[in-house]
Design a protein around this motif. Structure first.
Motif, PDB file in Angstrom:
ATOM      1  N   GLY A 270       3.479   7.827   2.890  1.00  0.00           N
ATOM      2  CA  GLY A 270       3.519   6.441   3.329  1.00  0.00           C
ATOM      3  C   GLY A 270       2.160   5.829   3.593  1.00  0.00           C
ATOM      4  O   GLY A 270       2.043   4.601   3.722  1.00  0.00           O
ATOM      5  N   VAL A 271       1.103   6.660   3.707  1.00  0.00           N
ATOM      6  CA  VAL A 271      -0.248   6.140   3.945  1.00  0.00           C
ATOM      7  C   VAL A 271      -1.227   6.568   2.853  1.00  0.00           C
ATOM      8  O   VAL A 271      -2.413   6.228   2.907  1.00  0.00           O
ATOM      9  CB  VAL A 271      -0.797   6.594   5.321  1.00  0.00           C
ATOM     10  CG1 VAL A 271       0.052   6.020   6.449  1.00  0.00           C
ATOM     11  CG2 VAL A 271      -0.849   8.121   5.419  1.00  0.00           C
ATOM     12  N   ARG A 272      -0.754   7.278   1.852  1.00  0.00           N
ATOM     13  CA  ARG A 272      -1.642   7.873   0.842  1.00  0.00           C
ATOM     14  C   ARG A 272      -2.521   6.831   0.154  1.00  0.00           C
ATOM     15  O   ARG A 272      -2.051   5.824  -0.339  1.00  0.00           O
ATOM     16  CB  ARG A 272      -0.814   8.609  -0.216  1.00  0.00           C
ATOM     17  CG  ARG A 272      -1.643   9.371  -1.240  1.00  0.00           C
ATOM     18  CD  ARG A 272      -0.770   9.942  -2.337  1.00  0.00           C
ATOM     19  NE  ARG A 272       0.191  10.912  -1.826  1.00  0.00           N
ATOM     20  CZ  ARG A 272       1.493  10.868  -2.061  1.00  0.00           C
ATOM     21  NH1 ARG A 272       2.011   9.888  -2.797  1.00  0.00           N
ATOM     22  NH2 ARG A 272       2.287  11.792  -1.572  1.00  0.00           N
ATOM     23  N   GLY A 273      -3.823   7.078   0.162  1.00  0.00           N
ATOM     24  CA  GLY A 273      -4.771   6.197  -0.490  1.00  0.00           C
ATOM     25  C   GLY A 273      -5.158   4.984   0.324  1.00  0.00           C
ATOM     26  O   GLY A 273      -5.984   4.186  -0.128  1.00  0.00           O
ATOM     27  N   PRO A 327      -0.546   1.721   0.060  1.00  0.00           N
ATOM     28  CA  PRO A 327      -0.234   3.146  -0.053  1.00  0.00           C
ATOM     29  C   PRO A 327       0.585   3.475  -1.309  1.00  0.00           C
ATOM     30  O   PRO A 327       1.376   2.654  -1.788  1.00  0.00           O
ATOM     31  CB  PRO A 327       0.587   3.432   1.211  1.00  0.00           C
ATOM     32  CG  PRO A 327       0.139   2.394   2.182  1.00  0.00           C
ATOM     33  CD  PRO A 327      -0.133   1.165   1.363  1.00  0.00           C
ATOM     34  N   LEU A 328       0.373   4.681  -1.822  1.00  0.00           N
ATOM     35  CA  LEU A 328       0.998   5.109  -3.068  1.00  0.00           C
ATOM     36  C   LEU A 328       2.281   5.874  -2.781  1.00  0.00           C
ATOM     37  O   LEU A 328       2.264   7.065  -2.491  1.00  0.00           O
ATOM     38  CB  LEU A 328       0.029   5.996  -3.868  1.00  0.00           C
ATOM     39  CG  LEU A 328      -1.327   5.359  -4.208  1.00  0.00           C
ATOM     40  CD1 LEU A 328      -2.244   6.385  -4.845  1.00  0.00           C
ATOM     41  CD2 LEU A 328      -1.143   4.177  -5.130  1.00  0.00           C
ATOM     42  N   LEU A 329       3.400   5.189  -2.818  1.00  0.00           N
ATOM     43  CA  LEU A 329       4.697   5.826  -2.572  1.00  0.00           C
ATOM     44  C   LEU A 329       5.679   5.398  -3.654  1.00  0.00           C
ATOM     45  O   LEU A 329       5.825   4.188  -3.873  1.00  0.00           O
ATOM     46  CB  LEU A 329       5.221   5.408  -1.203  1.00  0.00           C
ATOM     47  CG  LEU A 329       6.579   5.968  -0.784  1.00  0.00           C
ATOM     48  CD1 LEU A 329       6.492   7.472  -0.585  1.00  0.00           C
ATOM     49  CD2 LEU A 329       7.074   5.310   0.511  1.00  0.00           C
ATOM     50  N   PRO A 330       6.356   6.267  -4.349  1.00  0.00           N
ATOM     51  CA  PRO A 330       6.298   7.723  -4.177  1.00  0.00           C
ATOM     52  C   PRO A 330       5.037   8.293  -4.820  1.00  0.00           C
ATOM     53  O   PRO A 330       4.330   7.607  -5.534  1.00  0.00           O
ATOM     54  CB  PRO A 330       7.547   8.197  -4.911  1.00  0.00           C
ATOM     55  CG  PRO A 330       7.765   7.161  -5.952  1.00  0.00           C
ATOM     56  CD  PRO A 330       7.350   5.856  -5.348  1.00  0.00           C
TER      57      PRO A 330
END
Length: 330
Positions: A270-273, A327-330
């Motif tokens: 949920g917070v990636r990148g 953010p990157l999701l998925p």
């Protein structure tokens, strides 16, 4: 603004270049590496091909010409650059540990003598924005203390004990391979390390004290088989009970207006990148134990993104400039 990144070949250096590419007024003009002088930056950071044509250089400190310099170097290396850059009128954000702690604590924790010490603002904007604003030098926090402190900060002054349990991705170990981050050791595995004596504990204790807390603070990190992210569970033990509604109101008030703090169920994906820190809390029956969980990307809010946020503050720019990555999701 012309930006110099000292030690640009590592993960944090690559992240700084990536984020600056989306900044309205920051252009990376100098990327240094002692070992890779003359090599194209995109050779070691292939995801940046087409984004930058820079080559690594290895200038003397006195030859670095920039408005802002980021020190993305190991501890003890940053202290060799900081003074000289400041003397040249260059604003500096240090991503190492060299200026995060008081001199005596740094020397005890890191086992080295600090040769060029001065006091610097601790670059956790949600807690120290006014100290950072207008500074010429900012010390960027460690990745673990960022996620941990933001999880517990609203309740720290009321805590008797705070126990941090953090799970981190492998990129936190840095770009250089070792037995610890070897695929066969990490994949399909979960391990604890430095169970009671991780260096970042000193920062966590320092920040708890600055928040008015007399709590005993404890920390154990674990290595996850993922690339990015830190999920921290803070067990906050209180002398006086609190209700769920009271705790939630406390967190809402404490982080009101903070763009990068989102009060929602945290996950690494949920917070990636991104530069977000997601936080959620749950009060145990009886009200004397609060579980606060935070998620950050260790390379962004835990390092390069927070460094860019600090640059924006000291330069009088919007804090979100260059940090609008979804953010990157998925």
């Amino acid at each position: 603004m012309e930006i110099a990144i000292i030690g640009a070949s590592g993960f944090t250096g690559g992240e700084l270049i990536r984020l600056c590419a989306g900044h309205s007024s920051a252009e990376v003009t100098c990327a240094t590496s002692r070992k890779l002088e003359g090599t194209g930056v995109a050779v070691t950071h292939p995801h940046l091909r087409g984004i930058t044509e820079l080559r690594y250089t290895n200038p003397e400190t006195g030859d670095i010409d920039a408005d802002v310099a980021f020190l993305a170097v190991p501890h003890t290396a940053a202290m060799q650059y900081a003074g000289g850059l400041l003397e040249r009128g260059i604003k500096v954000i240090d991503l190492s540990a060299d200026y995060r702690l008081p001199k005596d604590i740094f020397e005890t924790v890191y086992g080295v003598t600090h040769t060029h010490y001065f006091e610097a603002p601790y670059g956790l904007p949600e807690l120290h924005r006014e100290e950072i604003r207008g500074a010429q030098f900012v010390s960027n926090p460690g990745c673990f203390p960022t996620g941990a402190t933001l999880a517990a900060a609203p309740l720290a002054a009321r805590a008797a004990t705070i126990i941090y349990d953090s799970k981190t991705g492998v990129s936190g170990a840095g770009v250089n391979p070792s037995a610890t981050n070897h695929f066969c050791h990490v994949h399909d595995n979960l391990t604890a390390y430095k169970w009671t004596a991780h260096r970042h504990l000193a920062e966590m204790k320092m920040e708890a004290g600055r928040l008015g807390s007399a709590a005993s603070v404890h920390f154990t990190p674990h290595l996850l088989p993922v690339n990015r992210g830190i999920l921290t569970t803070a067990h906050i033990l209180l002398d006086d009970p609190i209700t769920q509604d009271e705790a939630e109101a406390l967190y809402r008030d404490f982080y009101a207006g903070e763009h990068f703090i989102r009060l929602q169920s945290p996950s690494l994906a949920g917070v990636r990148g991104s530069n977000f820190c997601d936080v959620a809390i749950e009060v145990e029956a009886g009200g004397r134990r609060v579980v606060a969980v935070s998620a950050i990307d260790n390379l962004v809010k835990g390092a390069s993104g927070q460094a860019l946020q600090n640059m924006n503050i000291i330069c009088g720019l919007p804090e979100t400039d260059g940090l609008g990555v979804v953010p990157l999701l998925p």
